[in-house]
Design a protein around this motif. Structure first.
Motif, PDB file in Angstrom:
ATOM      1  N   TYR A   1       0.824  -1.206   0.000  1.00 31.04           N
ATOM      2  CA  TYR A   1       0.000   0.000   0.000  1.00 31.04           C
ATOM      3  C   TYR A   1       0.862   1.262   0.000  1.00 31.04           C
ATOM      4  O   TYR A   1       0.484   2.275  -0.583  1.00 31.04           O
ATOM      5  CB  TYR A   1      -0.957  -0.002   1.188  1.00 31.04           C
ATOM      6  CG  TYR A   1      -2.017   1.057   1.061  1.00 31.04           C
ATOM      7  CD1 TYR A   1      -2.978   0.985   0.063  1.00 31.04           C
ATOM      8  CD2 TYR A   1      -2.043   2.152   1.904  1.00 31.04           C
ATOM      9  CE1 TYR A   1      -3.943   1.955  -0.076  1.00 31.04           C
ATOM     10  CE2 TYR A   1      -3.008   3.133   1.778  1.00 31.04           C
ATOM     11  CZ  TYR A   1      -3.947   3.029   0.788  1.00 31.04           C
ATOM     12  OH  TYR A   1      -4.902   3.989   0.639  1.00 31.04           O
TER      13      TYR A   1
ATOM     14  N   VAL B   1       1.619   2.050  -3.498  1.00 29.56           N
ATOM     15  CA  VAL B   1       0.500   2.718  -4.169  1.00 29.56           C
ATOM     16  C   VAL B   1       0.521   4.210  -3.856  1.00 29.56           C
ATOM     17  O   VAL B   1       0.368   5.049  -4.737  1.00 29.56           O
ATOM     18  CB  VAL B   1      -0.849   2.095  -3.743  1.00 29.56           C
ATOM     19  CG1 VAL B   1      -2.016   2.934  -4.225  1.00 29.56           C
ATOM     20  CG2 VAL B   1      -0.973   0.688  -4.271  1.00 29.56           C
TER      21      VAL B   1
ATOM     22  N   ARG C   1      -1.702   2.121  -9.335  1.00 30.92           N
ATOM     23  CA  ARG C   1      -1.799   0.751  -8.822  1.00 30.92           C
ATOM     24  C   ARG C   1      -0.552  -0.060  -9.115  1.00 30.92           C
ATOM     25  O   ARG C   1      -0.294  -1.061  -8.466  1.00 30.92           O
ATOM     26  CB  ARG C   1      -3.022   0.080  -9.417  1.00 30.92           C
ATOM     27  CG  ARG C   1      -4.285   0.696  -8.905  1.00 30.92           C
ATOM     28  CD  ARG C   1      -5.486   0.077  -9.501  1.00 30.92           C
ATOM     29  NE  ARG C   1      -6.667   0.682  -8.903  1.00 30.92           N
ATOM     30  CZ  ARG C   1      -7.845   0.620  -9.425  1.00 30.92           C
ATOM     31  NH1 ARG C   1      -8.041  -0.019 -10.547  1.00 30.92           N
ATOM     32  NH2 ARG C   1      -8.862   1.199  -8.832  1.00 30.92           N
TER      33      ARG C   1
ATOM     34  N   ALA D   1       1.813  -0.984  -6.279  1.00 37.13           N
ATOM     35  CA  ALA D   1       1.647  -2.194  -5.471  1.00 37.13           C
ATOM     36  C   ALA D   1       2.111  -3.428  -6.228  1.00 37.13           C
ATOM     37  O   ALA D   1       2.505  -4.415  -5.618  1.00 37.13           O
ATOM     38  CB  ALA D   1       0.189  -2.372  -5.068  1.00 37.13           C
TER      39      ALA D   1
ATOM     40  N   CYS E   1      -4.304  -4.655  -2.134  1.00 36.55           N
ATOM     41  CA  CYS E   1      -3.646  -3.354  -2.212  1.00 36.55           C
ATOM     42  C   CYS E   1      -3.585  -2.838  -3.645  1.00 36.55           C
ATOM     43  O   CYS E   1      -3.655  -1.628  -3.874  1.00 36.55           O
ATOM     44  CB  CYS E   1      -2.237  -3.442  -1.629  1.00 36.55           C
ATOM     45  SG  CYS E   1      -2.219  -3.642   0.154  1.00 36.55           S
TER      46      CYS E   1
ATOM     47  N   LEU F   1      -7.337  -1.635  -4.461  1.00 35.87           N
ATOM     48  CA  LEU F   1      -7.914  -0.545  -3.670  1.00 35.87           C
ATOM     49  C   LEU F   1      -7.708   0.768  -4.389  1.00 35.87           C
ATOM     50  O   LEU F   1      -6.710   0.964  -5.079  1.00 35.87           O
ATOM     51  CB  LEU F   1      -7.225  -0.444  -2.305  1.00 35.87           C
ATOM     52  CG  LEU F   1      -7.672  -1.405  -1.228  1.00 35.87           C
ATOM     53  CD1 LEU F   1      -6.789  -1.224  -0.002  1.00 35.87           C
ATOM     54  CD2 LEU F   1      -9.094  -1.197  -0.857  1.00 35.87           C
TER      55      LEU F   1
ATOM     56  N   GLY G   1      -6.362   4.188  -4.621  1.00 32.60           N
ATOM     57  CA  GLY G   1      -5.262   4.833  -3.922  1.00 32.60           C
ATOM     58  C   GLY G   1      -5.614   6.203  -3.383  1.00 32.60           C
ATOM     59  O   GLY G   1      -5.485   6.472  -2.212  1.00 32.60           O
TER      60      GLY G   1
END
Length: 158
Positions: A83, A86, A92, A95, A140, A143, A145
């Motif tokens: 994370y 990120v 992304r 990650a 991660c 997700l 960011g």
């Protein structure tokens, strides 16, 4: 109320502006994915890859040494790196680079050697570390960011 103010009040945008355009200006260089790869970005990806390999190796040693707490510590360390990548890179792919390094290190440590030695045993902790680390990497990477810049302050869909 004038015709112009009624059009603005009804649609939420000034007249003459197409409905597909937003009032916020686009970023000067486009999206982060449209930016060309430069030396700094490639160096950051390479550094994150190496950090992922270090975290994978350290996690492999810690998870077996202190079973319940070590497993949690190893997975939290991997999640923090993924994370953090990120947030540091802003995409992304931040990650994916450390996750790739983590996966390479862990796979190299699971391969048996000609002498018969290997680092991972066939216990519950090692499988939880392998599958949990992969799940953390996927979480991660998928997700969101950061919030998208330039969006309206009001809620959408009304």
């Amino acid at each position: 109320m004038s015709t112009r103010s009624r059009a603005t009040a009804a649609s939420g945008r000034p007249p003459g502006r197409p409905s597909g355009t937003s009032s916020a200006a686009a970023p000067p260089g486009g999206s982060a994915l449209a930016q060309p790869l430069n030396f700094g970005r490639l160096a950051a990806y390479a550094g994150l890859f190496l950090l992922g390999a270090v975290i994978g190796t350290a996690g492999a040693l810690v998870q077996g040494g202190w079973f319940p707490g070590g497993l949690l510590l190893a997975l939290l360390g991997a999640a923090g790196l993924f994370y953090g990548g990120v947030l540091a890179i802003g995409t992304r792919a931040g990650a994916v680079a450390p996750a790739a390094g983590w996966l390479v290190a862990v796979m190299l440590l699971t391969a048996s050697r000609p002498e018969g030695d290997f680092l991972f045993g066939a216990g519950l902790g090692s499988y939880a570390f392998l599958l949990g680390g992969m799940a953390v990497a996927v979480m991660c990477a998928t997700l969101g960011g950061r919030p998208q810049p330039g969006g309206p302050a009001a809620r959408l869909g009304k």
